[in-house]
Design a protein around this motif. Sequence first.
Motif, mmCIF file in Angstrom:
data_model
loop_
_atom_site.group_PDB
_atom_site.id
_atom_site.type_symbol
_atom_site.label_atom_id
_atom_site.label_comp_id
_atom_site.label_asym_id
_atom_site.label_seq_id
_atom_site.Cartn_x
_atom_site.Cartn_y
_atom_site.Cartn_z
ATOM 1 N N ALA A 1 -3.517 5.694 -9.510
ATOM 2 C CA ALA A 1 -4.810 5.023 -9.320
ATOM 3 C C ALA A 1 -5.508 5.486 -8.044
ATOM 4 O O ALA A 1 -6.731 5.654 -8.030
ATOM 5 N N VAL A 2 -4.737 5.693 -6.970
ATOM 6 C CA VAL A 2 -5.388 6.021 -5.687
ATOM 7 C C VAL A 2 -5.807 7.493 -5.604
ATOM 8 O O VAL A 2 -6.550 7.879 -4.712
ATOM 9 N N THR A 3 -5.349 8.303 -6.553
ATOM 10 C CA THR A 3 -5.720 9.721 -6.509
ATOM 11 C C THR A 3 -7.077 9.985 -7.143
ATOM 12 O O THR A 3 -7.573 11.106 -7.112
ATOM 13 N N ASP B 1 -2.354 12.391 -2.523
ATOM 14 C CA ASP B 1 -3.584 12.409 -1.732
ATOM 15 C C ASP B 1 -4.444 11.238 -2.184
ATOM 16 O O ASP B 1 -5.065 11.294 -3.252
ATOM 17 N N ALA B 2 -4.464 10.179 -1.372
ATOM 18 C CA ALA B 2 -5.218 8.994 -1.767
ATOM 19 C C ALA B 2 -6.697 9.214 -1.455
ATOM 20 O O ALA B 2 -7.054 9.534 -0.329
ATOM 21 N N VAL B 3 -7.553 9.081 -2.467
ATOM 22 C CA VAL B 3 -8.994 9.203 -2.231
ATOM 23 C C VAL B 3 -9.699 7.857 -2.379
ATOM 24 O O VAL B 3 -10.821 7.689 -1.899
ATOM 25 N N ASP B 4 -9.062 6.892 -3.036
ATOM 26 C CA ASP B 4 -9.723 5.600 -3.256
ATOM 27 C C ASP B 4 -8.639 4.540 -3.486
ATOM 28 O O ASP B 4 -8.041 4.494 -4.551
ATOM 29 N N PRO B 5 -8.381 3.693 -2.453
ATOM 30 C CA PRO B 5 -7.286 2.729 -2.582
ATOM 31 C C PRO B 5 -7.580 1.600 -3.567
ATOM 32 O O PRO B 5 -6.651 0.940 -4.033
ATOM 33 N N VAL B 6 -8.846 1.398 -3.927
ATOM 34 C CA VAL B 6 -9.176 0.251 -4.775
ATOM 35 C C VAL B 6 -8.585 0.454 -6.165
ATOM 36 O O VAL B 6 -8.695 1.522 -6.753
ATOM 37 N N GLY B 7 -7.935 -0.577 -6.657
ATOM 38 C CA GLY B 7 -7.379 -0.514 -8.005
ATOM 39 C C GLY B 7 -5.885 -0.240 -8.024
ATOM 40 O O GLY B 7 -5.254 -0.349 -9.073
ATOM 41 N N ALA B 8 -5.305 0.098 -6.872
ATOM 42 C CA ALA B 8 -3.867 0.383 -6.835
ATOM 43 C C ALA B 8 -3.064 -0.843 -7.258
ATOM 44 O O ALA B 8 -2.087 -0.739 -8.006
ATOM 45 N N GLY B 9 -3.482 -1.991 -6.782
ATOM 46 C CA GLY B 9 -2.760 -3.214 -7.101
ATOM 47 C C GLY B 9 -2.809 -3.539 -8.595
ATOM 48 O O GLY B 9 -1.802 -3.957 -9.181
ATOM 49 N N ASP B 10 -3.956 -3.323 -9.214
ATOM 50 C CA ASP B 10 -4.081 -3.586 -10.649
ATOM 51 C C ASP B 10 -3.212 -2.616 -11.441
ATOM 52 O O ASP B 10 -2.555 -2.998 -12.411
ATOM 53 N N ALA B 11 -3.231 -1.360 -11.010
ATOM 54 C CA ALA B 11 -2.418 -0.343 -11.673
ATOM 55 C C ALA B 11 -0.937 -0.700 -11.565
ATOM 56 O O ALA B 11 -0.176 -0.603 -12.532
ATOM 57 N N PHE B 12 -0.543 -1.117 -10.370
ATOM 58 C CA PHE B 12 0.850 -1.502 -10.118
ATOM 59 C C PHE B 12 1.256 -2.644 -11.059
ATOM 60 O O PHE B 12 2.317 -2.597 -11.700
ATOM 61 N N ALA B 13 0.405 -3.648 -11.157
ATOM 62 C CA ALA B 13 0.712 -4.789 -12.032
ATOM 63 C C ALA B 13 0.865 -4.330 -13.478
ATOM 64 O O ALA B 13 1.799 -4.737 -14.177
ATOM 65 N N GLY C 1 0.813 -1.209 0.000
ATOM 66 C CA GLY C 1 0.000 0.000 0.000
ATOM 67 C C GLY C 1 0.845 1.256 0.000
ATOM 68 O O GLY C 1 1.822 1.356 -0.749
ATOM 69 N N ALA C 2 0.494 2.208 0.855
ATOM 70 C CA ALA C 2 1.214 3.491 0.886
ATOM 71 C C ALA C 2 2.661 3.322 1.346
ATOM 72 O O ALA C 2 3.458 4.258 1.246
ATOM 73 N N ARG C 3 3.002 2.144 1.871
ATOM 74 C CA ARG C 3 4.395 1.901 2.279
ATOM 75 C C ARG C 3 5.258 1.362 1.140
ATOM 76 O O ARG C 3 6.420 1.029 1.322
ATOM 77 N N GLY C 4 4.654 1.232 -0.046
ATOM 78 C CA GLY C 4 5.446 0.845 -1.207
ATOM 79 C C GLY C 4 5.383 -0.639 -1.514
ATOM 80 O O GLY C 4 4.354 -1.288 -1.338
ATOM 81 N N ALA C 5 6.499 -1.182 -1.957
ATOM 82 C CA ALA C 5 6.559 -2.591 -2.347
ATOM 83 C C ALA C 5 8.017 -3.040 -2.351
ATOM 84 O O ALA C 5 8.926 -2.226 -2.482
ATOM 85 N N VAL C 6 8.214 -4.341 -2.166
ATOM 86 C CA VAL C 6 9.543 -4.922 -2.327
ATOM 87 C C VAL C 6 9.444 -6.012 -3.384
ATOM 88 O O VAL C 6 8.359 -6.576 -3.600
ATOM 89 N N VAL D 1 8.173 5.157 -3.396
ATOM 90 C CA VAL D 1 6.811 5.492 -2.934
ATOM 91 C C VAL D 1 6.549 6.957 -3.278
ATOM 92 O O VAL D 1 7.397 7.813 -3.049
ATOM 93 N N HIS D 2 5.380 7.223 -3.839
ATOM 94 C CA HIS D 2 5.012 8.605 -4.145
ATOM 95 C C HIS D 2 4.042 9.131 -3.096
ATOM 96 O O HIS D 2 3.146 8.404 -2.658
ATOM 97 N N GLN D 3 4.236 10.368 -2.696
ATOM 98 C CA GLN D 3 3.321 11.004 -1.751
ATOM 99 C C GLN D 3 2.167 11.607 -2.540
ATOM 100 O O GLN D 3 2.352 12.576 -3.248
ATOM 101 N N ALA E 1 5.514 0.906 -12.040
ATOM 102 C CA ALA E 1 4.478 0.256 -11.235
ATOM 103 C C ALA E 1 4.034 1.169 -10.092
ATOM 104 O O ALA E 1 2.838 1.398 -9.882
ATOM 105 N N ALA E 2 4.995 1.718 -9.360
ATOM 106 C CA ALA E 2 4.664 2.578 -8.225
ATOM 107 C C ALA E 2 3.962 3.851 -8.688
ATOM 108 O O ALA E 2 3.018 4.325 -8.036
ATOM 109 N N ALA E 3 4.411 4.401 -9.809
ATOM 110 C CA ALA E 3 3.762 5.605 -10.338
ATOM 111 C C ALA E 3 2.322 5.294 -10.723
ATOM 112 O O ALA E 3 1.399 6.055 -10.411
#
Length: 319
Positions: free
Chosen positions: A291-293, A252-264, A231-236, A248-250, A284-286
């Motif tokens: 996605a969460v914005t 304003d997250a308004v909707d966490p759903v879909g971040a994982g799909d975007a990352f993939a 999540g907001a802590r990034g990925a390894v 990790v990018h700072q 991936a991180a970008a």
Amino acid sequence: PPEVLTLGETMVLLCAPGIGPLRHARSLDVAIGGAESNVAVGLTRLGVRTAWIGRVGDDEFGRLVRGTLAGEGVDVSYAVVDPAAPTGLMVKARRTSAATEVNYYRAGSAGSRLSPDDLPAGLADKVRLLHLTGITPALSESAYDTVEAALVSRGGAVTVSLDLNYRQALWPPAVAAPVLRGLVERCDVLFATEAEARLVLGDPRGPGASPLELGYALAALGPSQVVVKRGARGAVAVVDGVAYDAPVHQVDAVDPVGAGDAFAAGYLAELLAGADVLARLATAAASGAFAVTVHGDWEGLPRRDELALLQLLDADDAV
Ligand code: ATP
């Protein structure tokens, strides 16, 4: 021909525009969503020709699913219209500005009736990458069989990527774990959250295992590339035995759903472009941050020329 083939269920997404209990919503926004087609849209925006296979009902919602994906440039020519069942629904409500709740109306849906016959002969052999998720095998016996058929029919040169995407509403952990593990053993690129990693690994190291330890343990099951998302802590990532950290990018997250799909999508687009691991993780991180914005599961996914916008945002934050 498509470079990437993905398959799964895409549903219509009804979303309350405001915050509060759903019964007080006077209207609902209409969109679509599905883990695999979200990835397909992300890949397409990043310049990768991608085909999505799934079933939709012979109804307005089904036409919306196909039309929306086609409008995004995803190849839906292999998608199937099933006159015997309706398109599934997802209903999203925000109880507080931070807490999003999703309810599914998908039992018996057209999407869950996906069957091995829906895979065109030879297609999984011609693409460069086959993207699967742990959602599809949970939908039904025939959907499970379709995932197996895709794995069996794919050519030796086809890379298989898997996002575990464990869905509690679809199957209990004890049923999911061995099935997901079986898929992990046969994929090349694996995306997992820490919780999903523990589910597949049976948590032998206890809750104290670090994300990297989980990554190495998953890699030991087979995949040469493993990403553990946080999540907001990034990925390894663990790629060919070497550990990497994603930026990790700072935002304003308004909707966490879909971040994982975007990352993939970001990771796979760079993999197919021949980019190195750090470049895969950067895009991936970008993509995850984009996605969460944005509300909606995939609408915020970036085109290539937009990726640099995020560096500008980061720079603004640093000032
Ligand atoms: P999903 O909600 O789609 O199931 P997930 O749990 O599979 O998501 P996450 O770990 O939440 O995946 O997010 C994937 C990636 O997206 C993270 O590793 C990170 O790079 C990025 N990301 C997620 N949330 C944020 C955030 N709040 N700020 C910045 N980046 C984020």
